[in-house]
Each structure stands twice: as C-alpha cells, then as structure tokens.
Design an enzyme around this catalytic site. Structure first.
Site, mmCIF file in Angstrom:
data_model
loop_
_atom_site.group_PDB
_atom_site.id
_atom_site.type_symbol
_atom_site.label_atom_id
_atom_site.label_comp_id
_atom_site.label_asym_id
_atom_site.label_seq_id
_atom_site.Cartn_x
_atom_site.Cartn_y
_atom_site.Cartn_z
ATOM 1 N N VAL A 139 0.813 -1.071 0.052
ATOM 2 C CA VAL A 139 -0.091 0.095 -0.044
ATOM 3 C C VAL A 139 0.864 1.275 0.014
ATOM 4 C CG1 VAL A 139 -1.903 1.297 1.322
ATOM 5 C CG2 VAL A 139 -1.985 -1.010 1.074
ATOM 6 N N ASP A 187 8.551 -3.580 -11.899
ATOM 7 C CA ASP A 187 9.994 -3.275 -11.373
ATOM 8 C C ASP A 187 10.238 -2.117 -10.657
ATOM 9 O OD1 ASP A 187 10.849 -5.642 -12.497
ATOM 10 O OD2 ASP A 187 11.583 -5.024 -14.383
ATOM 11 N N THR A 221 11.973 3.414 -25.064
ATOM 12 C CA THR A 221 13.000 2.768 -24.468
ATOM 13 C C THR A 221 13.984 4.014 -23.817
ATOM 14 O OG1 THR A 221 15.184 1.637 -24.825
ATOM 15 C CG2 THR A 221 14.092 2.500 -26.622
ATOM 16 N N ASP A 263 11.363 -0.711 -22.244
ATOM 17 C CA ASP A 263 10.691 -1.527 -23.120
ATOM 18 C C ASP A 263 11.022 -3.179 -22.601
ATOM 19 O OD1 ASP A 263 9.798 -2.279 -26.151
ATOM 20 O OD2 ASP A 263 11.386 -3.434 -25.662
ATOM 21 N N PRO A 271 10.243 5.666 -19.759
ATOM 22 C CA PRO A 271 11.519 5.998 -19.251
ATOM 23 C C PRO A 271 11.415 6.674 -17.950
ATOM 24 C CG PRO A 271 11.136 7.494 -20.878
ATOM 25 C CD PRO A 271 10.081 6.410 -20.713
ATOM 26 N N MET A 292 23.097 0.995 -17.604
ATOM 27 C CA MET A 292 23.164 0.267 -16.529
ATOM 28 C C MET A 292 24.680 0.063 -16.363
ATOM 29 S SD MET A 292 20.736 -3.140 -16.704
ATOM 30 C CE MET A 292 20.972 -3.728 -18.303
ATOM 31 N N LYS A 347 14.286 -4.981 -8.894
ATOM 32 C CA LYS A 347 15.640 -5.509 -9.033
ATOM 33 C C LYS A 347 16.695 -4.396 -8.795
ATOM 34 C CE LYS A 347 14.598 -9.654 -11.779
ATOM 35 N NZ LYS A 347 15.163 -10.521 -12.998
ATOM 36 N N PRO A 380 9.177 -1.023 10.081
ATOM 37 C CA PRO A 380 10.472 -2.081 10.346
ATOM 38 C C PRO A 380 11.167 -2.235 9.083
ATOM 39 C CG PRO A 380 8.650 -2.560 11.732
ATOM 40 C CD PRO A 380 8.145 -1.679 10.757
#
Length: 416
Positions: free
Chosen positions: A25, A209, A292, A264, A186, A346, A231, A45
């Site tokens: 939530v 994600d 992308t 993408d 993006p 990345m 991730k 916590p």
C-alpha cells in the site's frame, strides 16, 4: 446521516507527511506524495525494494522501527498503510489528538481523510470520491479518463478507447488468464503507450519493477494485487525464476496479469525469458513495446542519437558487467572503432573501466560524453563531459542509477 466529504487539493510541497507502513500500500501511495513535493517520513520496520530504493536515493526519510507518537511532530498529514487494525487505530488516535488529518488503508470509516481515485493529464488532475466506495470512485474516474483521452477517428468523430471484456469459458466461467509484458517508458508516467495503459487499468495483478513510474501504481484499482519485483542494482531482488512462476501461477488462476517494466520489455528487460516461461505453461502473452530509455534519455537531455552529418548509426549496449568480465558478451574493442553514437545502459558502476577500455582501443579521449540520470522525470540531471573525464565527473556529481551514458559527437550536436 453521513455528511459528504469536503474536497480539497492539498499543496504539500515541503510539508511533512508521515506514512506508517512499508508494504504494497505504501509503495502505491508514496510516489504521488513525492510528486506533490511532500517531505515524506516513512515509519516501518521493513520496506519493499521499491521504497528502499527511494530511501537510498534520498527521496524520503525512513525510520526503521514501529510508529511512535513523536513521529507526527510537525506533520500536516498522515497515511496509515498497515493492515493491523489495532496499530492503525493507535496512529489515528494520536493524529486526532493533534488535529492532523489521517488516511487509513485498513478502515475508511475510521479515517478523517480519504484518498480519491485520481487520473492525471498534464497539468490537469481529476480526483473522484465515491462516497466511501473505492470501486465506484474508480469506475467514475476511468470514465472521466476515457473522455480526457478521446481520439478523433478518420471521419472526425471523437471516440474513446474501448475495453474488451474478460475472457469467459463456454459455461460462463473464467478461463486461463493472460499475461501482458508492458513497457512503462523511461520515467514520465504519460509516456506509457495507450495500449499499455489500457491493459494496466484492466489488470487483476501487476508485477512491477523498480523503474516503473510510481504514479501509474497510484492509479491502480484498490483490489489489484501489486507484486514488487524490484531488482535494485547490487541489492535485494527476486530471482527471475520466482517472477516467472508468479506470472504463470496468477494467470493459470484466471487473473489478468501485467508485468510492468521500465522502458521496453525486450531491451535488457528479460521479457523474452518471461514470455518463454508463460508459453511453456500454456499462458497467452501480449507484448506491449515501451519507449526505451536508450533513445528517450538522450532526447530528454537535448541529445539526438543520430544527426545528419554527425552520426548515421547508434549502438545500445549493457554496461552492467565490466569489460574484463568473463561473462561479458560485449566487444568493447569493436565498439571503440565505430564512428556513431554509443548508448550505455546500466553502466554507471563500471563507467571508469568502460571509458578506459574504449580509449585503449582507439576512441578519442576528447569524444563528447554525457550522463542522464532519471530521464524524463522531475528529478532529471544531465552531466556533459568528455570520454576521458566523464567517469570522474559523474562520481564527483554523485550521479546514481538509473542513468544512461551517451558517447559521441551527437552530445554537442544541438548546441547553439
């Protein structure tokens, strides 16, 4: 007789808002508070990976413990995002003593404020209250959103986007569900495609994600199951196999599942692995391409990836592995010999090694380079430098992921 609520648009910029709870939530509600410029204090916590990422980036303040009354010192609003009725009641009691409006996820009747169903179109924000019924509010909100998103048909007649009915079996029972791999773009929530947005509004389950625009999650129906599959680079993550299994299990149970990804699905998004897992289980999959960041981030920074007389090609490469890693599939020596634009996703952690490798294989140290952090969002940052200095400059500027690196003469192509 219950009185009608009095609608207000709260101007929260720079004002303290306390969120109690660090689960699904809170993951849905915090992005809208941050978008409003609120000074968010999160008391819990533990946090979901998505909230942890925002705390690590300094977007909010996190107190890793249970709620205490002094947490409301200086607060203008409190949102209780926990499902423990006794704990929630204790928070709202403290808020009532201090005359601070309190939103409660567990009990709307005990709250002193409600969060409306919201849709946003540029500077226009539409908020709908359904008299305490979130489904009614969402239904009206979606109708208004359709009207705001009308498109003109070829004959000039305005039409709103259609919504297909859910699949049903021969006896009227629901068949196997479906999975949609949706690219969210993006960062700017308005850059999701119309089809992607439509599937999101129809979803029973959303597996999201870290890089998806948080405001999209704020617009989900209250009964949607939100699975945080963040991730975080070099941090906590769900195993890809677990994500695959979630998609398959929910779809086989009859749910409409959206796997929502930043950018993408097929550009370093592991969408292909998820499609294969679903296909192996007999689950139908729809792939919705997204804008992308490899193109959008440079564009948002005023950098075209190609430009007449400057660059006739561009290459997109992952920099999550160092050039000397045995697992790397990138031919950095070959990339160094290209004349076009190199876009690195990345690659912030390995940027020093990447730039040194490119220079060692012949790329000029003075090649223009740029780093675009959190492109298309309100917190976008752009750093311009040269190939030999960009890694050190990015470190000095304390740039953080997500960030896109651009190498090539196009970096300065539009300078006046």
């Amino acid at each position: 007789m219950t009185s009608n609520p009095y609608p207000l648009g709260l101007r929260l910029h720079g004002r303290r808002v306390v969120v109690v709870g660090g689960g699904a939530v809170a993951t849905r509600r915090v992005p809208a508070l941050l978008d409003a410029g609120a000074d968010v204090l999160l008391v819990a916590p533990e946090l979901t990976p998505a909230l942890q990422a925002r705390a690590d980036a300094g977007r909010l303040h996190w107190v890793p413990r249970r709620f205490q009354p002094e947490d409301l010192d200086g607060a203008w609003l409190v949102q209780v995002a926990i499902d423990d009725p006794m704990a929630a009641a204790s928070v709202s009691a403290v808020a009532a003593e201090r005359r601070i409006f309190c939103v409660r996820a567990d009990d709307r009747t005990a709250a002193t404020a409600w969060t409306p169903a919201v849709t946003r179109h540029g500077p226009v924000t539409v908020a709908v209250l359904g008299g305490g019924d979130p489904r009614r509010a969402m239904t009206v909100r979606d109708a208004v959103r359709d009207l705001l998103a009308v498109r003109l048909a070829p004959d000039g007649i305005a039409v709103a986007p259609s919504r297909p009915d859910a699949a049903t079996g021969a006896t009227g029972g629901r068949q196997t569900g479906r999975v949609a791999l949706v690219g969210a773009g993006p960062g700017d929530p308005e850059l999701i495609t119309v089809k992607g947005w439509r599937l999101l509004t129809e979803a029973d389950v959303v597996v999201a994600d870290r890089l998806v625009p948080g405001l999209l999650l704020d617009e989900l129906r209250p009964d949607v199951e939100l699975v945080d599959a963040s991730k975080i680079p070099y941090g906590p993550s769900r195993a890809q196999e677990e994500i695959n299994q979630i998609l398959v299990d929910r779809a086989l149970a009859g749910a409409s599942v959206v796997r929502l990804k930043g950018g993408d699905p097929y550009v370093f998004g592991r969408g292909g692995e998820e499609l294969l897992a679903c296909a192996s289980a007999g689950v139908p999959v729809t792939v919705v391409p997204g804008v992308t960041s490899s193109i959008a981030a440079p564009a948002a920074a005023g950098i075209p990836v190609t430009h007449r007389g400057v660059a006739h090609e561009f290459t997109v490469v992952s920099g999550h592995l160092a050039p000397d890693s045995p697992a790397s599939l990138v031919r950095w020596d070959a990339l160094a010999g290209l004349h076009g634009t190199l876009v690195i996703l990345m690659g912030l952690k390995n940027l020093a090694a990447i730039t040194a490798t490119l220079i060692a294989h012949g790329r000029s140290p003075q090649t223009p380079a740029a780093v675009v952090q959190e492109a298309t969002t309100g917190t976008q940052r752009v750093l311009r430098s040269t190939l030999d200095a960009v890694a050190a400059d990015a470190l000095t500027a304390d740039l953080r992921p997500p960030a896109v690196v651009v190498v090539g003469d196009v970096v300065n192509a539009l300078d006046g």
